[in-house]
Design a protein around this motif. Structure first.
Motif, PDB file in Angstrom:
ATOM      1  N   LYS A  78       0.843  -1.200   0.000  1.00  0.00           N
ATOM      2  CA  LYS A  78       0.000   0.000   0.000  1.00  0.00           C
ATOM      3  C   LYS A  78       0.878   1.251   0.000  1.00  0.00           C
ATOM      4  N   LEU A  79       0.384   2.299  -0.719  1.00  0.00           N
ATOM      5  CA  LEU A  79       0.987   3.621  -0.678  1.00  0.00           C
ATOM      6  C   LEU A  79      -0.004   4.584  -0.044  1.00  0.00           C
ATOM      7  N   GLU A  80       0.493   5.480   0.813  1.00  0.00           N
ATOM      8  CA  GLU A  80      -0.375   6.487   1.425  1.00  0.00           C
ATOM      9  C   GLU A  80       0.478   7.681   1.842  1.00  0.00           C
ATOM     10  N   ILE A  88      -4.379  18.373  -0.322  1.00  0.00           N
ATOM     11  CA  ILE A  88      -4.214  17.222  -1.218  1.00  0.00           C
ATOM     12  C   ILE A  88      -5.165  16.108  -0.794  1.00  0.00           C
ATOM     13  N   ASN A  89      -5.876  15.560  -1.782  1.00  0.00           N
ATOM     14  CA  ASN A  89      -6.641  14.331  -1.582  1.00  0.00           C
ATOM     15  C   ASN A  89      -5.889  13.166  -2.239  1.00  0.00           C
ATOM     16  N   SER A  90      -6.000  11.958  -1.608  1.00  0.00           N
ATOM     17  CA  SER A  90      -5.351  10.773  -2.183  1.00  0.00           C
ATOM     18  C   SER A  90      -6.371   9.637  -2.294  1.00  0.00           C
ATOM     19  N   SER A  91      -6.176   8.814  -3.341  1.00  0.00           N
ATOM     20  CA  SER A  91      -7.047   7.653  -3.566  1.00  0.00           C
ATOM     21  C   SER A  91      -6.181   6.466  -3.966  1.00  0.00           C
ATOM     22  N   TRP A  92      -6.332   5.347  -3.234  1.00  0.00           N
ATOM     23  CA  TRP A  92      -5.497   4.153  -3.469  1.00  0.00           C
ATOM     24  C   TRP A  92      -6.298   3.100  -4.240  1.00  0.00           C
ATOM     25  N   SER A  93      -5.752   2.579  -5.350  1.00  0.00           N
ATOM     26  CA  SER A  93      -6.355   1.484  -6.126  1.00  0.00           C
ATOM     27  C   SER A  93      -5.529   0.228  -5.897  1.00  0.00           C
ATOM     28  N   SER A  94      -6.086  -0.717  -5.138  1.00  0.00           N
ATOM     29  CA  SER A  94      -5.340  -1.939  -4.846  1.00  0.00           C
ATOM     30  C   SER A  94      -5.226  -2.837  -6.070  1.00  0.00           C
ATOM     31  N   SER A  95      -6.172  -2.726  -7.016  1.00  0.00           N
ATOM     32  CA  SER A  95      -6.100  -3.578  -8.201  1.00  0.00           C
ATOM     33  C   SER A  95      -4.940  -3.174  -9.095  1.00  0.00           C
ATOM     34  N   GLU A  96      -4.647  -1.854  -9.192  1.00  0.00           N
ATOM     35  CA  GLU A  96      -3.559  -1.371 -10.031  1.00  0.00           C
ATOM     36  C   GLU A  96      -2.282  -1.104  -9.252  1.00  0.00           C
ATOM     37  N   LYS A  98      -1.879   1.650  -7.465  1.00  0.00           N
ATOM     38  CA  LYS A  98      -1.645   3.039  -7.865  1.00  0.00           C
ATOM     39  C   LYS A  98      -2.300   3.997  -6.864  1.00  0.00           C
ATOM     40  N   LEU A  99      -1.528   5.035  -6.492  1.00  0.00           N
ATOM     41  CA  LEU A  99      -2.017   6.112  -5.636  1.00  0.00           C
ATOM     42  C   LEU A  99      -2.249   7.343  -6.513  1.00  0.00           C
ATOM     43  N   THR A 100      -3.461   7.908  -6.454  1.00  0.00           N
ATOM     44  CA  THR A 100      -3.808   9.088  -7.251  1.00  0.00           C
ATOM     45  C   THR A 100      -3.938  10.292  -6.320  1.00  0.00           C
ATOM     46  N   LEU A 101      -3.242  11.416  -6.661  1.00  0.00           N
ATOM     47  CA  LEU A 101      -3.277  12.643  -5.864  1.00  0.00           C
ATOM     48  C   LEU A 101      -4.020  13.717  -6.653  1.00  0.00           C
ATOM     49  N   THR A 102      -4.987  14.376  -5.998  1.00  0.00           N
ATOM     50  CA  THR A 102      -5.754  15.471  -6.605  1.00  0.00           C
ATOM     51  C   THR A 102      -5.908  16.585  -5.590  1.00  0.00           C
ATOM     52  N   SER A 103      -6.402  17.722  -6.064  1.00  0.00           N
ATOM     53  CA  SER A 103      -6.625  18.867  -5.175  1.00  0.00           C
ATOM     54  C   SER A 103      -7.781  18.572  -4.229  1.00  0.00           C
ATOM     55  N   ALA A 104      -7.652  19.043  -2.982  1.00  0.00           N
ATOM     56  CA  ALA A 104      -8.726  18.876  -2.000  1.00  0.00           C
ATOM     57  C   ALA A 104      -9.886  19.813  -2.283  1.00  0.00           C
ATOM     58  N   SER A 105      -9.631  20.867  -3.091  1.00  0.00           N
ATOM     59  CA  SER A 105     -10.681  21.840  -3.416  1.00  0.00           C
ATOM     60  C   SER A 105     -11.257  21.511  -4.782  1.00  0.00           C
ATOM     61  N   SER A 106     -12.561  21.306  -4.830  1.00  0.00           N
ATOM     62  CA  SER A 106     -13.231  20.954  -6.075  1.00  0.00           C
ATOM     63  C   SER A 106     -13.056  22.071  -7.101  1.00  0.00           C
ATOM     64  N   GLY A 107     -12.696  21.680  -8.338  1.00  0.00           N
ATOM     65  CA  GLY A 107     -12.559  22.638  -9.426  1.00  0.00           C
ATOM     66  C   GLY A 107     -11.231  23.353  -9.457  1.00  0.00           C
ATOM     67  N   SER A 108     -10.337  23.045  -8.556  1.00  0.00           N
ATOM     68  CA  SER A 108      -9.031  23.707  -8.549  1.00  0.00           C
ATOM     69  C   SER A 108      -7.935  22.668  -8.729  1.00  0.00           C
TER      70      SER A 108
END
Length: 721
Positions: A78-80, A88-96, A98-108
């Protein structure tokens, strides 16, 4: 006209001024990442030691990806992000993986500074107990999956029901950052595993044997034309292939000429299968999409990706030791990184020493120590056993001496442990053989050898004798008979030896061919020329002794084989058939155990029942033939004086005849009396009283128990005084 020309020049100048700015603003961000670190198992580790992201015309980014591209163990790794990163928001995909990082503010978008801070605090953890020793992390500004080993990008494009040919066209119409797409060509296990984990269902890749049955080639990308498999299920690869179990099988000969990655849960994960161009309509073998690969050898490098790695320091070489009975030993270990620590148990226990070598205390039994390596104070890495084997002095536990007639002997021995060295004397230093079974050179006299057990240079304290005894005495024996008779009605005969001088093994032969049996006797069922020889315990063989087995049989007789003459002055019986059987026959009259003669003729036989004995001279049995000698009295005197009062056939026995009919007539042909089986004979009486003195006639019809029939007629006188 001048104004128009002046306007055009101003427009050209304006475009020349803004074009570099336009081109400059279209350049992608550039990232760098550092980190090649030792991983301390059981702990978290940051995946980078440094990370930067820059862009000539921008300071933000909408999304960022970090993937475990090599060594990923799904369900365990696992990555975190560690620490506080509110932007920063993070989302972990165990199938891939892969850790995805996006902005915590919607639309930015994320600020580069926030992203750098977050990436520097991304940590790797695992709950696996058997951890892959190398793991690589790919950092990318794109959602395409990047494999550092190939410097290519990969993506699974979902397209349910797409054909292979349509997928090939679609893949070749896709580009990424100036790189041409094509159906993936997977030329290594690392690449196949990486691409295989991306497929959420059956996904086409660029292999086919269309037009070249059972010769599978990559037909897309830079590897187009490269053969990767020859044959069907039991074929072979000249380089690399990753077929699923039992593939490729061209199921039902329906033209399965195209390669796809098998759906998850079907056989080996990420392995390949062959399908028709369309695949199935539903289920696991319905195409769910295709794998696109971006990259060829001439592509310029892209700075939109970077990679780091971690590794597990480990012991790579150890040297164990062996002791004889007791002592101290020095053992060694070498690691690929760090300081070596020595322990007395696999987990926990006491640390005994530090360094590549460790000298043990005095040991009396086999003992295992455990070496591990420590980097930056880490003590949780796997421990490797290093054993000091303490061998007890071996002993010879059994010997098998040999007894031979002459030549080579095979001697055998066993030891409690280790190997056996063979010597010619108690003190010789160079063994002549090593092993459990020794074949001697040619021996003419009894010879003794000496055995010494050796277990890893731990020798027995004494040598053990083993002897090859040479005994050239030839076996002596006799045969019970030189000739045996095999009677046809018995079926077998026992051939026997006698006067054996020792316990021998025998070889029996018939007409020169060895037959079954190796004891002092042998039961045979066929005539022929037999021989028998004896073998002593030492293997010496005697001369062969000959035994002939001939056949014979009991006589086969019928009533037609005899001529009987009776009612004569010289009653006789004669055997008139010379072929009573294959035997040689002898004859005796009325005495089975008396004297036999070779000629079947007897004379001067008295009236009455007699027995002729016919004996096979070779012992196959005796036949009996009963016969009757009859006489017909010439007169009788029925005057009731008790002397010659009754007329009957002399020698007649009613029990010997199955048919008996004796009729008495007067001289006129009148029937006077019938003598039947219950009658003693004729007393001279008739139905008219006592018959007068006169001549009378008889007619006798008789059949005896052998079926021999006789008919006699004659006359006799009745005399009354």
């Amino acid at each position: 006209m001048a104004k128009t020309l002046q306007l055009k020049n101003k427009i050209i100048v304006f475009l020349l001024l803004i074009l570099p700015t336009f081109l400059y603003s279209q350049s992608p961000p550039s990232i760098t990442a550092d980190g090649r670190q030792a991983f301390c198992t059981g702990n978290a580790i940051k995946i980078v030691t440094d990370f930067t992201i820059t862009d000539l015309d921008d300071t933000t980014i909408d999304v960022f990806f970090i993937q475990i591209s090599i060594g990923y163990q799904a369900g365990f790794d696992k990555l975190e992000i560690s620490g506080n990163h509110p932007n920063i928001n993070s989302s972990w995909s165990s199938s891939e993986g892969k850790l995805t990082l996006t902005s915590a503010s919607s639309g930015s978008e994320m600020l580069f500074s926030d992203l750098e801070n977050a990436v520097k605090n991304v940590v790797f953890t695992t709950s696996a107990t058997n951890i892959e020793s190398e793991k690589t992390f790919s950092l990318s500004v794109t959602d395409k999956n990047y494999l550092p080993a190939t410097d290519h990008f990969y993506e699974f494009v979902s397209a349910i029901g797409i054909t292979w040919t349509a997928a090939k066209t679609a893949a070749e119409s896709r580009t990424y950052s100036g790189r041409q797409g094509y159906l993936a060509t997977l030329t290594s296990k690392e690449e196949a595993d990486f691409a295989g984990k991306q497929a959420s269902g059956a996904g086409w890749i660029g292999g086919s044997d269309a037009g070249t049955p059972d010769v599978w080639k990559w037909v897309t990308g830079p590897e187009a034309g490269t053969i990767f498999w020859n044959g069907g299920v039991n074929g072979s690869s000249p380089n690399f292939a990753f077929w699923n179990t039992g593939e490729p099988n061209n199921f039902d000969n329906r033209g399965e000429d195209y390669v796809h990655i098998t759906a998850p849960g079907v056989g080996v994960s990420g392995a390949w299968n062959d399908l028709t161009n369309t695949g199935d309509d539903t289920g696991d073998y319905q195409p769910k999409g295709y794998i696109v690969e971006y990259g060829i050898p001439t592509d310029p490098p892209l700075n939109i990706v970077a990679s780091t790695s971690i590794y597990i320091p480990q012991i790579i070489v150890t040297t164990s030791a062996t002791l004889c009975e007791s002592g101290s030993a020095t053992i060694t270990a070498t690691a690929n990184d760090g300081i070596i620590l020595w322990f007395n148990s696999l987990t926990g226990g006491t640390q005994l020493a530090t360094g590549r070598t460790f000298t043990t205390p005095i040991l009396n039994a086999t003992t295992t120590y455990y070496a591990t390596t420590s980097v930056n104070g880490c003590t949780t890495l796997q421990r490797t056993p290093v054993t000091v084997t303490v061998n007890q002095r071996p002993v010879i536990t059994a010997v098998v001496n040999a007894l031979i007639c002459a030549g080579s002997a095979t001697l055998r021995a066993t030891a409690s442990a280790g190997q056996i060295n063979w010597y010619t004397s108690q003190t010789s230093t160079t063994p002549i053989f090593t092993g459990n079974s020794f074949t001697t050179p040619i021996l003419n006299t009894t010879t003794t050898y000496y055995l010494e057990a050796n277990n890893s240079n731990c020798n027995a304290t004494t040598r053990t004798e083993i002897t090859a005894v040479v005994d050239g005495t030839k076996p002596e024996f006799d045969v019970m008979q030189n000739t045996y008779v095999l009677c046809n009605d018995i079926g077998s005969v026992i051939l026997e030896t006698t006067n054996e001088q020792a316990n021998y093994t025998y070889i029996w032969k018939k007409d020169g061919e060895i037959i079954a049996g190796n004891t002092t006797s042998n039961t045979v069922s066929a005539i022929g020329n037999y021989t028998v020889s004896a073998i002593s315990a030492a293997g010496c063989t005697s001369e062969e002794k000959a035994i002939a087995v001939i056949n014979s049989e009991i006589a086969n007789i019928t009533k037609n084989d005899f001529i009987i003459v009776d009612d004569a002055s010289n009653n006789t019986i004669y055997v008139n058939n010379p072929n009573l059987g294959i035997g040689n026959y002898e004859f005796s009259l009325d005495d089975e155990f008396g004297i036999y003669r070779s000629l079947g003729f007897f004379e001067n036989i008295s009236t009455g029942i007699h027995t002729l004995y016919i004996r096979d001279a070779l012992g196959c049995g005796t036949q009996e033939y009963q016969f009757s000698i009859l006489a017909y009295p010439k007169f009788f005197t029925p005057n009731e004086d008790g002397d010659n009062d009754i007329w009957n056939l002399e020698g007649y026995d009613k029990n010997f005849y199955t048919v008996s009919d004796i009729l008495i007539f007067d001289r006129f042909g009148n029937l006077m009396y019938t003598i039947d089986k219950n009658s003693e004979g004729w007393n001279g009486d008739s139905k008219n009283g006592k018959s007068p003195s006169n001549d009378y006639w008889f007619k006798a019809t008789l059949t005896d128990i052998n079926g021999y029939s006789v008919q006699k007629t004659g006359n006799f006188s009745l005399i009354r005084k």
